[in-house]
Every structure is written in C-alpha cells, then in structure tokens.
Design a protein around this motif. Sequence first.
Motif, PDB file in Angstrom:
ATOM      1  N   GLU A 247       0.848  -1.191   0.000  1.00 46.71           N
ATOM      2  CA  GLU A 247       0.000   0.000   0.000  1.00 46.71           C
ATOM      3  C   GLU A 247       0.888   1.247   0.000  1.00 46.71           C
ATOM      4  O   GLU A 247       0.607   2.239  -0.687  1.00 46.71           O
TER       5      GLU A 247
ATOM      6  N   VAL B 277       0.347  -6.392 -11.420  1.00 50.31           N
ATOM      7  CA  VAL B 277      -1.041  -6.123 -11.045  1.00 50.31           C
ATOM      8  C   VAL B 277      -1.350  -4.641 -11.331  1.00 50.31           C
ATOM      9  O   VAL B 277      -0.458  -3.799 -11.238  1.00 50.31           O
TER      10      VAL B 277
ATOM     11  N   LYS C 154      -4.258  -3.896  -2.068  1.00 48.60           N
ATOM     12  CA  LYS C 154      -5.043  -5.077  -1.687  1.00 48.60           C
ATOM     13  C   LYS C 154      -4.290  -6.392  -1.892  1.00 48.60           C
ATOM     14  O   LYS C 154      -4.830  -7.457  -1.617  1.00 48.60           O
TER      15      LYS C 154
ATOM     16  N   TRP D 261       2.135   1.777  -3.422  1.00 51.80           N
ATOM     17  CA  TRP D 261       1.070   2.444  -4.184  1.00 51.80           C
ATOM     18  C   TRP D 261       1.080   3.956  -3.912  1.00 51.80           C
ATOM     19  O   TRP D 261       0.994   4.768  -4.840  1.00 51.80           O
TER      20      TRP D 261
ATOM     21  N   GLU E 255      -3.683   0.316  -8.975  1.00 53.86           N
ATOM     22  CA  GLU E 255      -4.680   0.615  -7.938  1.00 53.86           C
ATOM     23  C   GLU E 255      -5.002  -0.615  -7.089  1.00 53.86           C
ATOM     24  O   GLU E 255      -5.624  -0.503  -6.040  1.00 53.86           O
ATOM     25  N   ARG E 256      -4.556  -1.801  -7.548  1.00 58.73           N
ATOM     26  CA  ARG E 256      -4.801  -3.004  -6.741  1.00 58.73           C
ATOM     27  C   ARG E 256      -3.665  -3.304  -5.766  1.00 58.73           C
ATOM     28  O   ARG E 256      -3.790  -4.192  -4.910  1.00 58.73           O
TER      29      ARG E 256
END
Length: 537
Positions: free
Chosen positions: A448, A514, A521, A451, A517-518
């Motif tokens: 995260e 991936v 998660k 990200w 934005e994923r």
Amino acid sequence: MSSTILTGGPVRTMTDDGHTPEAVLIHDGVVRAVGTLTEMRRSAYETPEIVDLDGRTLMPGFVDAHAHTILHGSAIDWVNLSGARGIGDIVRLLAERAAARPGEAVRGYGYDQSKLVEGRHPSAADLDRVTRDRVVQIQHASGHGYVVNTLALRQANITAATPTPPGGRIDRDADGEPTGVLFDSACDLLTGAEGVKVRNHGPNFHLPMTHAEIDHLFDLGQRSLLAAGITTMCDAQVTQLEMDAYLRARDEGRLRMRTEMLALSSNLEHLTGLGMSSRLGDDQLRLWGVKLYADGSVIARTAYLNGHACCGKPSPDGYLYHEPEELAALITTAHRLGLSTATHAQGPLPIGVVLDAVADARAERPRTGLVHRIEHCGFPTGEQIGRMADLYVVPVPQPMQVSLYGDSLMDEFGEFGGRFYPYGEFERAGVPVVISSDAPVTMPNPLEAVWAAVTRETLGGAVSGDAAQQAGRANALRGVTVTPARMLGRQDIGVIRPGARADLVFLDADPVTVPVERLPKVGVTESWIGGEEVVLG
Ligand SMILES: [Zn+2]
Ligand SMILES: [Zn+2]
C-alpha cells in the motif's frame, strides 16, 4: 534441516539483473541456488521438499526501515481514536473502554486535532468526563505528545509552577494552569521517577508500565509487522525500555523478525563510555545506529517549516530540539563512534543543519561506508537533495502520509505542501527511494505504501505535487526490499539470490504486473524467516 524447492509462481528476486527464475532452492535457512526446477533438483543435497506456490508470487521478505514495535503495539491495544471527528467521539470511545476494563488506566492512541470539529486538542477537563478516579492518557497520532486528565496531571505533579522543559511544550490556560496537553520532552514528566527520560532528545512515547504490559505490547506490535510480511525492521527509537524488551524477547525466544536498532541520542554518552566503535549484534538483533531529532512533527504542526520559499504561511508552532551546534556535535560524535545516524528532520532549516553536520563529519573522516539518514525528510530544497546524493545521506519517508495528510498540507501550504516527500526529485537526483511505515504513524502495509509513493493519490482524490513527484514502480518495489536492506548494510536480505537468507513472502498477486490501484489489496499469504514459515499464534 532438509532442502526445500519453491516453484509454481512468479519469483521476483529484486536483484539488479531482473532475473525471474522458475525455482528457488533453500537449505539450512539460506537460498542456495535459483534457476530451473530441473537444475534445483540436481543441486539439492538430499531429496528436497517441493513447495508449490500455486500461482502465488514469491518475493524477498519486506524490510521496514522505520517503525516502532512497542509503540505500534500500544496503537493496537489502546483505544483507537484515529476515526474521532470531535471531542465527544473521543470521550465516548474512552468511556466504553473504561467500562469494559474496570480498574485499568484508560489509554487511547491516534487522535488528530486537525480532524476534530473543535479544531483543537482535547483538554484534561474533556478527559475528566471519561473518569476522574482513573488516569486517562491519549496519545497524538504523531506519537509526539499526550493529553491526560486531571488525575494524571496531579499524579505527575504537573502544575502552573512546572517550567516547560527545553524541546517540549506544556499548553496552559490564561492563568498558566496546564490544560493537559504535553508534547515532546514535556512527556518526560509523565513516566514516573524510574521511567524513561529523553530530555530534549525527542518525544517520549512512554508511560509507566510493567514488564508484562510491555511484553504484551511488543508481541502485538511484532505480530502485526510479521502479518504484513515484514521480516526485517529498523526500530527507530530505542531507549532502555525498548532495549530491555528486545533482549528479553530474544532470550525468551519471542523475537522473530530481524531487527536493527537505533539508540536514541540521549544515550550517546553511554555508547561513548562503552567504547562503541562499530555496530554491535548479529543477523537477528543489532545496534545499528543512533536516532536523533532535529524538529517536530508535520502532522502535529510542530515541524520547523519557517522561512520556506513560497506564499504558504509558516508553521507558527514549529521548533527545534537542539541548537544547531548541539545537533551537529551529536551527529559528529556518532560518526566518530562508527555508528550511522538517523535524524528526524522535516523542514528545510533542520535538514540543512543535518547535511552540514554530515559534511563536517565526513570532512574529518570520510567513512563512506557509514550511511547517514534523514527520517521523514518532508520538505528538502532541490539543492539539499543534490547534497544528499553527494554526501551518501538517505531520506527515509513514509509515503502513506502523503495519501493521508496531503490534502490538508496542500490546503495550508499550497505548492510547498504538495512537495511533501518529493520522491520524484529524489529519484532524478540519484537519491535512494526508501519506503517505510513509521508504524504506528501509518499502518504497516508495504505494498500500500508502494502504491502511495507511485501514485501520490490523496484521500481527497488529488495528486500531491503532480506526476513530477511520483516514484517509479520498480524503484518503489525496491524501496520496501533491496534498497533499505542495502542502506542497513545488509547484503543477505531484501533479495532472493544464492547466499541470501531465506526470508520470503508469498503474495496472492504479482506486484510487478497487477494494476497499480490493486497494490494496496495484494495479500501476504505466508512469510518465511530463515527458511521457516512464520506461524502467527
Ligand atoms: Zn518522527
Ligand atoms: Zn518514527
């Protein structure tokens, strides 16, 4: 110990060659070889156990360069106040805890006055509404201060006559009576006669606690870090309380993660007295360097942002922990002892003081193998970023703060606020991109945080500092693995290659491919340390 072969999913080694082998051979807790499955079978010493990744991605265990195990444990155990939007919420949540745990001190973590409708810190009088006959203590989201109730003020003997200690803050009403808000070195007043004292060397996180209470918080904090796939962490503030807790955990077999420790600079004279001339410890627990504080917290608005270049208003409550000469002397002393320094500095002025001190220390004795760090490093100037590259100074920011606080910083400080943690400029200047949590200031979730560094997307949907400050994805993934490992001087972690420790994470999606934005998660389904799965009790 038998041989193990891992195969059946993408293997992201984080080595410079970008190699993605089919299989990894582990023996005695160490990666012995990487290559095809056939090659690994041939290299195994004995009949290997084959572990099927079943499509999961294998990566080196994450390295969190800046976190606080026990403080993180308190954030988990104490009442979570991070969602409070008014003082009424805080009082209600604490009253629920007071009812649920009769007889105990009522403790909370994570309030943020800027999110409260009242726009101010709660007061002792507010907390007296929870209870007057037990102590109530709530810690600020930054970890840099507390609000306590009247009983706690009385027990700590904090009155109108108490002088404000250097590097600290005691809020007072019109009559000079303390309101219950204590920040930074003023928190020394809360720890009791035998407790940790940090003077003007930083915030004092501690309250009087028993060994059993401390061990409980330690275990909770470590469990959360391990669950996030963090197999090595650097504890960014070690006083006698943390040192004692780590040694006890190690001796009792409870210490699982590899830990590099930063001793708070209040202990520098003791380290000198002990004859420290290099790092001390082993691959599991090591005294790595010294933690220092230059200025306060951005979230608490005590960072020293005065005199910045643009139109935004200066931070009126910003302050420095040390006079510049004193801070420089501390950094030079640590450098002479062969210890790295990690100095909390947010504003351009304190960042400049650190860079000058490192330049002086290196001029006296280069020791280029000795990395010096700037923790957080919120608002360096472009010129300072160039000096970091020249002086081997590594910034250690927490990009999740850009997501959580970017909106308010841009509201308050305009363009200057959008430059908070300027990863894009670090990257272009050749300064290492390191990504950390400062848990519990942000929750440990390395992907995260990747990200956040890559998108700089704020809660309000803005992009902090526009695309120019975004980190590249490959660099950001290295920022939670190999880059902090190298900064810590460790060739044996943060990568999957022959000779490295078998510290690994299994992920339910490939963070290299991936959709970005994923990333937050992507789940950690398993972590291994030294070739053994970490089983969380
Ligand atoms: Zn800090
Ligand atoms: Zn910290």
